[in-house]
Enzyme design. Structure first.
Site, PDB file in Angstrom:
ATOM      1  N   ASP A 112       0.981  -1.258  -0.047  1.00 55.14           N
ATOM      2  CA  ASP A 112      -0.036  -0.030   0.023  1.00 55.14           C
ATOM      3  C   ASP A 112       0.868   1.220  -0.024  1.00 55.14           C
ATOM      4  O   ASP A 112       2.157   1.097   0.350  1.00 55.14           O
ATOM      5  CB  ASP A 112      -0.981   0.049   1.360  1.00 55.14           C
ATOM      6  CG  ASP A 112      -0.025  -0.028   2.493  1.00 55.14           C
ATOM      7  OD1 ASP A 112       0.753  -0.671   2.902  1.00 55.14           O
ATOM      8  OD2 ASP A 112      -0.520   0.772   3.503  1.00 55.14           O
ATOM      9  N   GLU A 173      -0.237  -0.910   5.766  1.00 54.09           N
ATOM     10  CA  GLU A 173       1.175  -0.387   6.733  1.00 54.09           C
ATOM     11  C   GLU A 173       0.900   1.043   6.724  1.00 54.09           C
ATOM     12  O   GLU A 173       1.194   1.466   7.903  1.00 54.09           O
ATOM     13  CB  GLU A 173       2.485  -0.616   5.993  1.00 54.09           C
ATOM     14  CG  GLU A 173       3.338  -0.471   6.927  1.00 54.09           C
ATOM     15  CD  GLU A 173       4.298   0.785   6.929  1.00 54.09           C
ATOM     16  OE1 GLU A 173       4.841   1.134   7.524  1.00 54.09           O
ATOM     17  OE2 GLU A 173       3.683   1.559   5.738  1.00 54.09           O
TER      18      GLU A 173
END
Length: 467
Positions: A112, A173
């Site tokens: 991400d 994250e």
């Protein structure tokens, strides 16, 4: 190279053959990165969640095509502010090899990214990987898609792996790894049972010299809310007759840190580990130019002009940062309003041996104490939103010896041993839950621009010419 050195015995696969394979497939690697960067896997934007799901599927398919035993693990849902729920992106796990006579290495990464728009100041389209002077520009290029691919392609390059390799790749994250801690705890006795070492490459070099990271600061993030009248007020009509929440908030925030950077919260430094002579000497040997650092940031003066002091306060001393005020007028133009409720947002980066629970009490007690002295009729609420612990590894462990040897073999220089001033909570989670040995091995340059405009990954990590 680290995979070779983690192996128990000398392996027959020659280093020069590995280098040739990588060089021969370089364009293929760049094309894969281009395809991954094109996916707008912004975990902070729920409207792009479908892109994040697609990104995780792409990771799983990549590993599956390589012959890995792949699983997409469901980690539940996240609750949205409006009360609805949304499925979290699945965590990709994979396994290559199960030889009980070989050690097992687990590689962690995330795919991400932070938000990005060209209008933010990018010189190129952030989701269209663009090469300029050997630098590959795109959101997620360095944080963390290229490092994840580097570890995937490393396994792909070996004809016969000297170790068993596992992957754990997540997609949340950048917004706190929602759901991952529970997943790691639930798989301690299964997925992690045979893991010997864990490698994290979610960090970068400090300079042009290769580095190994052995510590990160923790983070205690606070909201301090001051509430007064039942609604916003006109400053001309009511100014001078009410005690304003904004005035109270600014007043108490000013008691957190001095102009010279000293934290003013009583007891906050009591648990900070002493700065040893050995550590001082190690900092002294690190390649770091204070003046270049100052120029890059674009300030006239730093708090410290000595390299060791500057690095120590960046890595192994706590600090307070005030980030913003919610409820205050911040749009262009003028608005003569007295906000009814304002919330100050600030954080304390903590270091060994500080404890978030103790920090929370120290901060809360301090703010309520200084607020009480103001004798304000307004109401104060203090809440700690994040309480991530610091992480510190033993640089004399065999895993770090392997890392040092790998850097020496590839770059022909000794690695700088560095810390990160930021927080990577997963490292501490791995340490506390799995009790495995962990190393942070940066795959990224000091000028890659993580989280910033014009993020990039260089084809050659020794390059530094950026746009």
């Amino acid at each position: 190279m680290v995979l070779l050195l983690c192996g128990a015995a000398v392996h027959s696969f020659r280093f020069d053959e590995l280098i040739k394979y990588v060089d021969d497939h370089q364009e293929e690697y760049v094309q894969t990165l281009r395809e991954w960067v094109a996916v707008e896997s912004d975990s902070s934007d729920v409207t792009k969640r479908a892109e994040l799901y697609r990104m995780m599927d792409m990771v799983g398919e990549k590993l599956r095509k390589m012959g890995g035993k792949v699983e997409l693990v469901d980690i539940g849902e996240e609750q949205l502010p409006d009360g609805s729920s949304l499925a979290l992106p699945k965590v990709v796990t994979a396994q290559f090899g199960s030889d009980v006579n070989k050690p097992t290495v687990c590689v962690y990464g995330h795919v991400d990214v932070q938000p990005a728009q060209k209008e933010d100041g990018w010189a190129t389209e952030p989701y269209n990987l663009t090469e300029i002077n050997g630098n590959l520009y795109g959101r997620g290029a360095s944080d963390n898609k290229a490092p994840v691919l580097a570890w995937i392609h490393a396994v792909e390059a070996f004809k016969d792996l000297p170790v068993n390799v596992k992957y754990l790749i997540e997609g949340m994250e950048e917004t706190g790894s929602n759901g991952l801690d529970a997943m790691i705890k639930s798989q301690k006795s299964t997925f992690f049972s045979d893991v010997d070492y864990i490698i994290i490459s979610d960090c970068g070099w400090l300079s042009k010299r290769p580095a190994l990271t052995y510590g990160t600061r923790g983070n205690c993030y606070f909201f301090a809310e001051v509430e007064g009248p039942k609604q916003d007020l006109h400053s001309g009509v009511y100014g001078g007759t009410v005690i304003e929440p904004m005035t109270d908030l600014i007043g108490i925030l000013d008691t957190l840190i001095s102009p010279s950077g000293t934290i003013l919260i009583p007891g906050i430094r009591d648990a900070v580990a002493p700065f040893s002579d050995e550590e001082w000497k190690m900092y002294q040997d690190i390649e770091f130019d204070v003046e270049s650092y100052r120029e890059k940031i674009g300030v006239e003066q730093l708090m410290y002009n000595n390299k060791v002091e500057l690095l120590a306060h960046r890595w192994r001393h706590p600090t307070v940062s005030i980030h913003g005020i919610n409820g205050a007028f911040s749009a262009p133009g003028t608005k003569t309003v007295i906000p009814a409720k304002v919330t100050g947002k600030f954080s304390i980066r903590q270091v060994p041996d500080m404890d978030p629970a103790v920090v929370e009490k120290q901060v809360t007690d301090h703010l309520h104490s200084v607020f009480a002295k103001r004798k304000s009729p307004n109401k104060l609420k203090v809440k700690m939103i994040i309480g991530a612990k610091p992480w510190l590894a033993d640089i004399k462990h065999s895993l770090y010896e392997a890392g040092k040897a790998a850097v020496k073999r590839v770059f022909n220089v000794d690695a700088d041993m560095i810390r990160e001033g930021g927080t990577i909570p997963i490292a501490r989670t791995f340490q506390d839950v799995t009790e495995k040995s962990i190393i942070m091995l940066p795959i990224g340059g000091f000028d890659d621009g993580l989280h910033s405009q014009n993020e990039k990954m260089s084809r050659d990590l020794k390059m530094k010419n950026s746009i």
